[in-house]
Design a protein around this motif. Structure first.
Motif, short mmCIF file in Angstrom:
data_model
loop_
_atom_site.label_atom_id
_atom_site.label_comp_id
_atom_site.label_asym_id
_atom_site.label_seq_id
_atom_site.Cartn_x
_atom_site.Cartn_y
_atom_site.Cartn_z
N LYS A 115 0.84 -1.21 0.00
CA LYS A 115 0.00 0.00 0.00
C LYS A 115 0.87 1.26 0.00
O LYS A 115 0.65 2.18 -0.78
N ARG A 116 1.87 1.29 0.84
CA ARG A 116 2.74 2.48 0.93
C ARG A 116 3.65 2.59 -0.30
O ARG A 116 3.92 3.69 -0.78
N ILE A 117 4.11 1.47 -0.77
CA ILE A 117 4.95 1.47 -1.98
C ILE A 117 4.13 2.01 -3.16
O ILE A 117 4.59 2.90 -3.89
N ASN A 118 2.93 1.49 -3.33
CA ASN A 118 2.07 1.95 -4.43
C ASN A 118 1.72 3.42 -4.30
O ASN A 118 1.68 4.15 -5.29
N HIS A 119 1.49 3.88 -3.07
CA HIS A 119 1.20 5.30 -2.86
C HIS A 119 2.37 6.15 -3.35
O HIS A 119 2.18 7.11 -4.10
N LEU B 171 4.72 5.41 -5.46
CA LEU B 171 4.88 5.31 -6.92
C LEU B 171 3.84 6.15 -7.66
O LEU B 171 4.15 6.78 -8.67
N LYS B 172 2.62 6.18 -7.15
CA LYS B 172 1.58 7.00 -7.79
C LYS B 172 1.90 8.49 -7.64
O LYS B 172 1.77 9.25 -8.60
N VAL B 173 2.31 8.90 -6.45
CA VAL B 173 2.67 10.31 -6.24
C VAL B 173 3.84 10.68 -7.14
O VAL B 173 3.84 11.73 -7.78
N TYR B 174 4.82 9.80 -7.22
CA TYR B 174 5.96 10.02 -8.11
C TYR B 174 5.50 10.21 -9.56
O TYR B 174 5.93 11.13 -10.25
N GLY B 175 4.62 9.33 -10.03
CA GLY B 175 4.15 9.40 -11.42
C GLY B 175 3.46 10.72 -11.72
O GLY B 175 3.73 11.36 -12.74
N GLU C 94 11.35 14.60 -8.16
CA GLU C 94 11.19 13.15 -8.32
C GLU C 94 11.69 12.41 -7.08
O GLU C 94 11.02 11.51 -6.57
N ALA C 95 12.86 12.78 -6.59
CA ALA C 95 13.41 12.13 -5.39
C ALA C 95 12.50 12.37 -4.18
O ALA C 95 12.21 11.44 -3.42
N ALA C 96 12.04 13.60 -4.03
CA ALA C 96 11.17 13.93 -2.90
C ALA C 96 9.83 13.19 -3.01
O ALA C 96 9.30 12.72 -2.00
N ALA C 97 9.30 13.08 -4.21
CA ALA C 97 8.01 12.39 -4.39
C ALA C 97 8.13 10.91 -4.01
O ALA C 97 7.27 10.37 -3.33
N ILE C 98 9.21 10.28 -4.43
CA ILE C 98 9.43 8.87 -4.10
C ILE C 98 9.54 8.68 -2.58
O ILE C 98 9.02 7.72 -2.03
N LEU C 99 10.19 9.63 -1.92
CA LEU C 99 10.49 9.48 -0.49
C LEU C 99 9.59 10.31 0.42
O LEU C 99 9.83 10.35 1.63
N HIS C 100 8.56 10.95 -0.12
CA HIS C 100 7.81 11.92 0.68
C HIS C 100 7.22 11.34 1.97
O HIS C 100 7.17 12.03 2.98
N ASP C 101 6.81 10.09 1.97
CA ASP C 101 6.24 9.47 3.17
C ASP C 101 7.19 8.49 3.85
O ASP C 101 6.77 7.66 4.66
N ILE C 102 8.46 8.60 3.58
CA ILE C 102 9.44 7.62 4.08
C ILE C 102 9.51 7.60 5.61
O ILE C 102 9.92 6.60 6.19
#
Length: 164
Positions: free
Chosen positions: A21-25, A27-31, A51-59
């Motif tokens: 769920k978190r991975i897909n979230h 990836l969608k935000v990144y896209g 792009e880097a921030a979008a991938i990691l925004h909820d890390i």
């Protein structure tokens, strides 16, 4: 040379370790962020930061749940930047690049701090995904549109997806 965005994505997927769920979230935000950034013609360096921030925004969410028993945005903002720095440390990135990625991650729920187009796009991309994932009502979507959406592309996506 390894692509920083792809390598960061791989590290995020490994970090979330089966939390699809978190991975897909992420990836969608990144896209959405990548697409909006490209269509809004933001500078290349800003796009890579976005792009880097979008991938990691909820890390920071795993650590927030561990430390505070909460996934609240304010805790994600506290816990996310140090984890993002750990993930990005192996790449040769400028201090400005790293600082900006961490600023975006550390403030992505604090909309009063939006200070540039990369931040604006990250917020719009996150809303585009959260509206669906949280099954928001039309009135809530209308309020979000009025308060937080500014880019032509983000507005187009929001209207096409949720306002018809």
């Amino acid at each position: 040379m390894v692509n920083i965005v792809s390598a960061t994505m791989k590290k995020m997927i490994e970090y979330f370790d089966g939390d699809v769920k978190r991975i897909n979230h992420a990836l969608k935000v990144y896209g959405f962020a990548k697409s909006i950034g490209e269509l809004e013609n933001i500078p290349e360096e800003k796009l890579k930061i976005l792009e880097a921030a979008a991938i990691l925004h909820d890390i920071g969410i795993k650590e927030s749940e561990r430390k505070y028993s909460s996934s609240a945005g304010k805790y994600q903002e506290i816990e996310g930047p140090p984890i993002a720095c750990d993930i990005l440390q192996e790449f040769i990135l400028s201090k400005d690049f790293l600082d900006r990625v961490c600023y975006l991650i550390g403030n992505h729920h604090t909309y009063s701090k939006i200070d540039d187009i990369d931040f604006q796009i990250l917020v719009e991309a996150d809303f585009l995904v959260n509206i669906f994932e949280d099954a928001m009502e039309k009135e809530q979507i209308k309020t979000i549109k009025q308060k937080y959406f500014k880019t032509n592309t983000g507005l187009c996506y929001l209207d096409s997806m949720y306002c018809k």
